[in-house]
Design a protein around this motif. Structure first.
Motif, PDB file in Angstrom:
ATOM      1  N   LYS A 121      26.832 -42.513  35.599  1.00 20.12           N
ATOM      2  CA  LYS A 121      27.051 -43.891  35.143  1.00 20.12           C
ATOM      3  C   LYS A 121      27.862 -44.014  33.861  1.00 20.12           C
ATOM      4  O   LYS A 121      28.013 -45.112  33.338  1.00 20.12           O
ATOM      5  N   PHE A 122      28.384 -42.901  33.346  1.00 23.05           N
ATOM      6  CA  PHE A 122      29.225 -43.006  32.164  1.00 23.05           C
ATOM      7  C   PHE A 122      30.595 -43.569  32.556  1.00 23.05           C
ATOM      8  O   PHE A 122      31.185 -43.171  33.557  1.00 23.05           O
ATOM      9  N   LEU A 123      31.089 -44.487  31.737  1.00 22.83           N
ATOM     10  CA  LEU A 123      32.439 -45.017  31.914  1.00 22.83           C
ATOM     11  C   LEU A 123      33.374 -44.238  31.005  1.00 22.83           C
ATOM     12  O   LEU A 123      33.187 -44.203  29.794  1.00 22.83           O
TER      13      LEU A 123
ATOM     14  N   GLN B 152      28.051 -36.057  24.575  1.00 24.53           N
ATOM     15  CA  GLN B 152      28.135 -37.507  24.655  1.00 24.53           C
ATOM     16  C   GLN B 152      28.039 -38.094  23.260  1.00 24.53           C
ATOM     17  O   GLN B 152      27.054 -37.908  22.560  1.00 24.53           O
TER      18      GLN B 152
ATOM     19  N   PHE C 153      25.958 -51.932  28.348  1.00 22.88           N
ATOM     20  CA  PHE C 153      26.640 -50.746  27.846  1.00 22.88           C
ATOM     21  C   PHE C 153      27.016 -50.943  26.390  1.00 22.88           C
ATOM     22  O   PHE C 153      27.591 -51.962  26.009  1.00 22.88           O
TER      23      PHE C 153
ATOM     24  N   LEU D  14      37.763 -46.713  24.560  1.00 23.91           N
ATOM     25  CA  LEU D  14      36.362 -46.895  24.246  1.00 23.91           C
ATOM     26  C   LEU D  14      35.528 -45.742  24.789  1.00 23.91           C
ATOM     27  O   LEU D  14      35.774 -45.252  25.883  1.00 23.91           O
TER      28      LEU D  14
ATOM     29  N   PHE E 126      31.858 -45.038  26.022  1.00 25.78           N
ATOM     30  CA  PHE E 126      30.712 -45.812  26.481  1.00 25.78           C
ATOM     31  C   PHE E 126      29.450 -44.966  26.530  1.00 25.78           C
ATOM     32  O   PHE E 126      29.496 -43.759  26.803  1.00 25.78           O
ATOM     33  N   GLY E 127      28.322 -45.606  26.291  1.00 26.82           N
ATOM     34  CA  GLY E 127      27.034 -45.010  26.602  1.00 26.82           C
ATOM     35  C   GLY E 127      26.782 -45.135  28.094  1.00 26.82           C
ATOM     36  O   GLY E 127      27.581 -45.722  28.830  1.00 26.82           O
ATOM     37  N   GLN E 128      25.671 -44.599  28.525  1.00 30.43           N
ATOM     38  CA  GLN E 128      25.395 -44.581  29.965  1.00 30.43           C
ATOM     39  C   GLN E 128      24.699 -45.837  30.462  1.00 30.43           C
ATOM     40  O   GLN E 128      24.416 -45.963  31.647  1.00 30.43           O
ATOM     41  N   GLY E 129      24.421 -46.752  29.564  1.00 36.27           N
ATOM     42  CA  GLY E 129      23.873 -48.027  29.976  1.00 36.27           C
ATOM     43  C   GLY E 129      22.360 -48.096  29.971  1.00 36.27           C
ATOM     44  O   GLY E 129      21.665 -47.084  30.147  1.00 36.27           O
TER      45      GLY E 129
ATOM     46  N   TYR F  17      39.534 -46.830  34.031  1.00 37.06           N
ATOM     47  CA  TYR F  17      38.313 -46.154  33.644  1.00 37.06           C
ATOM     48  C   TYR F  17      37.631 -45.638  34.907  1.00 37.06           C
ATOM     49  O   TYR F  17      37.738 -46.240  35.977  1.00 37.06           O
TER      50      TYR F  17
ATOM     51  N   GLN G 197      33.816 -44.480  36.398  1.00 33.43           N
ATOM     52  CA  GLN G 197      32.368 -44.401  36.198  1.00 33.43           C
ATOM     53  C   GLN G 197      31.825 -43.331  37.115  1.00 33.43           C
ATOM     54  O   GLN G 197      31.861 -43.475  38.345  1.00 33.43           O
TER      55      GLN G 197
END
Lengths: 112, 114
Positions: free
Chosen positions: A41-43, B2, B89, B102, B104-107, A35, A37
């Motif tokens: 900050k998006f993974l 997103q 996240f 997966l 993911f959101g940006q947290g 992955y 990042q």
């Protein structure tokens, strides 16, 4: 007794260089992932391997080439590094597809 | 575009109170949702998950709620502790179940004050 370990933790290099990040898991998992990042900050998933076979290959430049010598290892080789490759790269593994992922601590890549 | 969004970049709560972290998604094909917690200089660690056939899943101080009609899920931490301070996240499977792909959101950065 680290479950998913990746090296190096920090990697600073010049544009145009070739570098590798290594990943090993001792959990006996069948599936491994890379992955990325990004700066926002998006993974985002790059690749996944199941028992040494490529399963997922997202839209990643050909300069990125994963290699899985065995199911416990998934290395990432990057050719001709570019400024935009600067990011944190996380290796992960799971027992099988869809199982919760176990992540390594990340490799901070800085391309100057 | 997103597909998983965490619109609050940060949240601060007092120790002992409830922390509520929110997550929205756009793809109705998502059927499995997870929360991961991340400390600085470490990788994300799995916290709790929920399948789309449920609307609630609880594990100790952590509860995840899923509202499919609103395409919204939330993570509740009760009571919050200083050690819960981390980035959280939200993530979801893309497409069919049982894939490690997966989204993911940006947290959301949670700070729990003593």
């Amino acid at each position: 007794d680290t479950a998913v370990s990746q090296t190096p933790k920090y990697l600073v290099t010049q544009m145009g260089n070739d570098k590798s990040i290594k990943c090993e898991q001792n959990l006996g998992h069948d599936t491994m992932y890379w992955y990325k990042q990004d700066s926002k900050k998006f993974l985002k998933i790059m690749f996944s391997y199941n028992n040494k076979e490529l399963i997922i290959n997202e839209t990643v430049p050909n300069r990125f080439s994963p290699k899985s010598p065995d199911k416990a290892h998934l290395n990432l080789h990057i050719n001709s590094l570019e400024l935009g490759d600067s990011a944190v790269y996380f290796c992960a593994s799971s027992r099988r597809d869809g199982e919760k992922l176990f992540f390594g601590s990340g490799t901070q890549l800085s391309v100057l | 575009d997103q597909q998983v969004k965490q619109n609050s970049p940060s949240l601060s709560v007092q120790e002992g109170r409830i922390s509520i972290l929110n997550c929205d998604y756009t793809n109705s094909m998502f059927d499995y949702f997870l929360w991961y917690k991340k400390y600085p200089a470490e990788g994300p660690t799995f916290l709790i998950s929920i399948s789309s056939i449920k609307d609630k899943n609880e594990d100790g101080r952590f509860t995840v709620f899923l509202n499919k009609s609103a395409k919204h899920l939330s993570l509740h931490i009760v009571p919050s502790q200083p050690g819960d301070s981390a980035v959280y996240f939200c993530a979801s499977n893309y497409g069919s179940s049982n894939t490690g792909k997966l989204i993911f959101g940006q947290g959301t950065t949670l700070q729990v004050k003593p």
